[in-house]
Design a protein around this motif. Structure first.
Motif, short mmCIF file in Angstrom:
data_model
loop_
_atom_site.label_atom_id
_atom_site.label_comp_id
_atom_site.label_asym_id
_atom_site.label_seq_id
_atom_site.Cartn_x
_atom_site.Cartn_y
_atom_site.Cartn_z
N LEU A 263 -8.21 -8.06 -5.95
CA LEU A 263 -9.03 -8.04 -4.74
C LEU A 263 -8.13 -7.83 -3.53
CD1 LEU A 263 -11.53 -10.96 -5.43
CD2 LEU A 263 -11.88 -8.49 -5.76
N ASP A 264 -8.49 -6.85 -2.68
CA ASP A 264 -7.65 -6.57 -1.51
C ASP A 264 -8.02 -7.49 -0.35
OD1 ASP A 264 -9.98 -5.60 -0.37
OD2 ASP A 264 -9.39 -3.48 -0.52
N GLN A 265 -7.46 -7.19 0.84
CA GLN A 265 -7.66 -8.05 2.01
C GLN A 265 -9.13 -8.15 2.41
OE1 GLN A 265 -5.50 -5.59 1.57
NE2 GLN A 265 -3.58 -5.86 2.75
N ASN A 266 -9.91 -7.16 2.02
CA ASN A 266 -11.33 -7.15 2.39
C ASN A 266 -12.23 -7.64 1.26
OD1 ASN A 266 -10.77 -5.94 4.96
ND2 ASN A 266 -10.45 -4.00 3.87
N GLY A 267 -11.62 -8.18 0.22
CA GLY A 267 -12.39 -8.69 -0.89
C GLY A 267 -12.92 -7.60 -1.82
N LYS A 268 -12.39 -6.38 -1.66
CA LYS A 268 -12.82 -5.27 -2.52
C LYS A 268 -11.81 -5.04 -3.63
CE LYS A 268 -15.42 -2.87 1.09
NZ LYS A 268 -15.58 -1.58 1.82
N THR A 269 -12.29 -4.47 -4.72
CA THR A 269 -11.40 -4.22 -5.87
C THR A 269 -10.47 -3.05 -5.57
OG1 THR A 269 -13.08 -5.01 -7.42
CG2 THR A 269 -11.33 -3.60 -8.31
N ALA A 270 -9.19 -3.25 -5.80
CA ALA A 270 -8.19 -2.21 -5.57
C ALA A 270 -7.32 -2.05 -6.82
CB ALA A 270 -7.32 -2.56 -4.36
N VAL A 271 -7.05 -0.81 -7.17
CA VAL A 271 -6.16 -0.52 -8.30
C VAL A 271 -4.72 -0.69 -7.84
CG1 VAL A 271 -5.44 1.20 -10.00
CG2 VAL A 271 -7.83 1.09 -9.27
N VAL A 272 -3.95 -1.42 -8.61
CA VAL A 272 -2.54 -1.69 -8.27
C VAL A 272 -1.72 -0.42 -8.46
CG1 VAL A 272 -0.50 -3.01 -8.95
CG2 VAL A 272 -2.75 -4.13 -8.81
N THR A 273 -0.73 -0.21 -7.61
CA THR A 273 0.16 0.94 -7.74
C THR A 273 1.54 0.48 -8.24
OG1 THR A 273 1.03 2.91 -6.63
CG2 THR A 273 0.94 0.89 -5.34
N MET A 274 2.15 1.27 -9.10
CA MET A 274 3.33 0.82 -9.85
C MET A 274 4.53 1.75 -9.67
SD MET A 274 1.39 -0.11 -13.44
CE MET A 274 2.94 -0.23 -14.34
N GLY A 275 5.71 1.17 -9.85
CA GLY A 275 6.95 1.92 -9.95
C GLY A 275 7.66 1.54 -11.23
N SER A 276 8.46 2.44 -11.75
CA SER A 276 9.19 2.20 -13.00
C SER A 276 10.65 2.54 -12.80
CB SER A 276 8.61 3.07 -14.12
OG SER A 276 9.39 3.00 -15.29
N TYR A 277 11.54 1.69 -13.34
CA TYR A 277 12.97 1.82 -13.04
C TYR A 277 13.77 1.50 -14.31
CZ TYR A 277 10.36 0.84 -8.78
OH TYR A 277 9.40 0.84 -7.80
N GLY A 278 14.43 2.50 -14.88
CA GLY A 278 15.14 2.29 -16.14
C GLY A 278 16.63 2.55 -16.05
N ILE A 279 17.40 1.77 -16.78
CA ILE A 279 18.84 2.00 -16.96
C ILE A 279 19.13 1.93 -18.45
CG2 ILE A 279 21.16 1.04 -16.66
CD1 ILE A 279 20.38 0.12 -13.90
N GLY A 280 19.75 2.96 -18.98
CA GLY A 280 20.17 2.95 -20.37
C GLY A 280 21.46 2.17 -20.51
N VAL A 281 21.34 0.89 -20.81
CA VAL A 281 22.51 0.00 -20.80
C VAL A 281 23.54 0.44 -21.84
CG1 VAL A 281 23.31 -2.38 -21.08
CG2 VAL A 281 21.14 -1.93 -19.94
N SER A 282 23.11 0.69 -23.07
CA SER A 282 24.06 1.11 -24.09
C SER A 282 24.63 2.48 -23.76
CB SER A 282 23.41 1.11 -25.47
OG SER A 282 22.16 1.76 -25.47
N ARG A 283 23.82 3.36 -23.17
CA ARG A 283 24.31 4.68 -22.77
C ARG A 283 25.33 4.56 -21.64
NH1 ARG A 283 20.62 9.96 -21.66
NH2 ARG A 283 20.46 9.79 -23.92
N VAL A 284 25.11 3.62 -20.72
CA VAL A 284 26.08 3.38 -19.65
C VAL A 284 27.43 3.01 -20.24
CG1 VAL A 284 26.71 1.73 -17.84
CG2 VAL A 284 24.46 2.81 -17.81
N MET A 285 27.41 2.19 -21.28
CA MET A 285 28.67 1.80 -21.90
C MET A 285 29.39 3.00 -22.49
SD MET A 285 29.43 -1.26 -24.56
CE MET A 285 30.95 -1.27 -25.54
#
Length: 595
Positions: free
Chosen positions: A453-475
């Motif tokens: 529920l947003d500030q006006n009490g209406k339904t809002a779809v959440v927005t997302m971000g994705s963040y990956g690090i290949g730990v074994s690949r970094v090694m």
């Protein structure tokens, strides 16, 4: 060393192609369990955990909270996002004893989304950032380069959840800065490149690539600061060309002209231009490919490109993901007899084809879809196939004489091509992908009904971000950077131990002195690897020191009778002969310079 679970090798493993793979196996860091699957041994696990610690600290500092999901996941969430099918053969699928479908997670967007859905219901709960360091599984067709491309790997994946796009922008920049701190602390050089989102979906996407000759990713840079994965490079807009003086198209016999080179040679013989000679860039090469859609549908498509360029299937695939692309087969061509191999022209394909039909619902059928690379400018003049063997059409003009269904970035990016932002010519580099960040938007939240529920009490779809690090690949990337022909050369803060104490001799005094050094250094809080092996030669011990890559060593050997020991710096190659009672102070001095 007499107790450590390690066995070093003098010869490279037969299946090793790159230095990091060779050295990590030889030094006893990893062992191959199956193609693309590796066991982490004590030395390797120590370094891996230190890499993880840097990642974890910076993620925590950025306000992200750690979780841990299972690697074995049910089918249903992936069906809701269509990725049960979209992932295709890369997904490990299995059934339990009750015949229920499961998968080994290649990534965890669905699970993070569902976790937030279960816990939060109001905009007041947001923003929130969550992460985990977890094993992932992808059925790579060609695992290679040791732990760089594997079927089981370790990844740090994080997700941000915000009420609106402005919040996503802030979360994205926070994570971007955290990634820069992580890679700076690890001492791994990187370039931030614009990238395609691919099957992850979303809008803005950037890769962190570590420049490396053996890297699988190709990226471009300009002197003006532009950087992008080659799959994400866009062609600068081509100005429309004036074709008012171009003759009408006409067909010319071209017997035996089955290659671009032979076509150009014949064109200059039988139909020379008045202004200049014909070149390969004047020919329109029509390449037949197949788009393989997630539902299994196989769509034959023709892509038109200048004859002096080759089609880059990876760039094509980046534009049509989650579908895949491959060259058309003989069977594909049999289904479309209008496509005369080697002599395909645009008249029988695309929207102007006589066989093209559109029904009342707007569905297109008939001719094969025709896409042009953006290097083909509107109004440009071409030589192309005449759809008959040994025949080509000359003075064919795009727009006047033929049309396309659309454009697609298809040709390979070349050294010297102009950067899309006008910042200069491009150079082509290779790198290892060590991190990737995405603005996912609302794709997964919509599919899994993550709303608040947003500030006006209406339904809002959440927005997302994705963040990956290949730990074994970094090694693996760090091992490529921190090594030489003799072995690994770890930075002080990542090494499995800071000091390697070597007892090189047979006298009891040598072992006693070395033991004392090891104990005193351990008492100071340093991690010490003590080579106490009695029946091993000095040469083998020195070779193991160089191979394992501990940054500093105290060597107790023949010089002890004169009251001297040796300090070695593995990274610089420097050696220092010092009195026994000054050894630790000299070691402190040398180590301080390395921090």
């Amino acid at each position: 060393m007499s107790e450590l679970f390690v066995r070093t090798l003098r010869d490279d493993p037969a299946d090793a192609e790159v230095r990091s793979h060779k050295l990590m196996v030889r030094a006893g860091y990893v062992r191959r369990a199956a193609p693309g699957i590796y066991t982490w041994l004590p030395l390797g696990l120590k370094v891996l955990r230190k890499v993880e610690a840097v990642v974890r600290e910076e993620m925590d500092n950025a306000g992200s909270q750690e979780m841990h999901f299972p690697a074995l996941l049910p089918r249903e969430p992936f069906e809701a996002t269509n990725r049960w099918e979209e992932y295709g053969p890369n997904l490990f699928r299995l059934k339990d004893r009750r015949d229920n479908d499961y998968l080994l997670a290649p990534t965890h967007e669905e699970m993070f989304t569902l976790a937030v859905k279960d816990m939060y219901s109001s905009y007041k709960d947001l923003p929130v950032s969550l992460y985990q360091i977890q094993h992932k599984y992808r059925d790579e067709a060609r695992p290679r380069a040791g732990i760089i491309r594997t079927r089981e790997f370790i990844m740090k994946d994080a997700y941000s959840f915000d009420i609106d796009d402005a919040g996503l922008d802030r979360s994205y920049e926070t994570m971007r800065a955290a990634y820069q701190r992580i890679f700076d602390r690890l001492g791994i050089p990187y370039v931030i490149c614009s990238a395609q989102s691919g099957p992850m979906g979303g809008s803005r996407s950037e890769e962190f690539l570590s420049p490396c000759a053996i890297g699988e990713d190709t990226f471009v840079m300009s002197a003006g600061g532009y950087a992008a994965n080659t799959e994400a490079v866009t062609t600068p807009a081509q100005p429309d060309q004036d074709f008012s003086d171009v003759p009408e198209p006409h067909t010319v016999p071209t017997p035996g002209a089955t290659t671009i080179a032979s076509l150009v040679e014949m064109a200059n013989e039988v139909a020379p231009r008045a202004d200049r000679t014909w070149e390969a860039s004047d020919t329109l090469k029509n390449v037949v490919v197949a788009f393989v859609h997630p539902d299994g549908e196989r769509e034959v498509v023709v892509i038109g490109v200048p004859g002096d360029r080759e089609v880059d299937l990876k760039r094509v695939e980046a534009s049509i993901s989650p579908a895949e692309v491959e060259m058309a087969t003989a069977h594909d061509l049999e289904q479309h007899p209008e496509l005369v191999a080697g002599y395909i022209g645009p008249e029988v394909i695309g929207p102007n084809s006589e066989s093209r039909t559109v029904n009342d619902e707007g569905e297109i059928s008939g001719s094969v879809r025709y896409l042009l690379d953006p290097h083909v400018a509107r109004g440009s003049r071409w030589i192309s196939g005449a759809n008959e063997v040994d025949q080509h059409v000359f003075d064919l003009v795009y727009v006047r004489d033929f049309e396309a269904d659309g454009t697609i970035e298809a040709v390979e990016v070349r050294e010297g091509d102009e950067a899309p932002d006008g910042s200069g010519p491009l150079t082509i580099e290779r790198g290892i992908e060590i991190g990737h960040i995405f603005q996912l938007g609302r794709k997964y939240a919509k599919a899994l009904d993550l709303t608040v529920l947003d500030q006006n009490g209406k339904t809002a779809v959440v927005t997302m971000g994705s963040y990956g690090i290949g730990v074994s690949r970094v090694m693996a990337a760090l091992a490529e950077l921190n090594s030489d022909d003799m072995g690994l050369k770890w930075p002080l803060h990542l090494a499995p131990a800071q000091v390697h104490v070597l007892a090189t001799g047979k006298d009891a005094a040598i072992f006693e002195t070395a033991q004392n050094f090891a104990e005193e250094l351990s008492g100071r809080g340093l991690e010490v690897l003590y080579d106490d092996r009695v029946k091993v030669s000095a040469g083998v011990k020195f070779a193991d020191f160089e191979l394992i890559g501990v940054p500093f060593a105290i060597v107790v050997g023949r010089g002890l009778k004169d009251g001297m020991v040796e300090i070695r710096d593995r990274r610089s190659g420097e050696r220092y002969e010092v009195p026994v009672d000054q050894a630790l102070s000299k070691l402190d001095e040398v180590m301080a310079q390395a921090k």
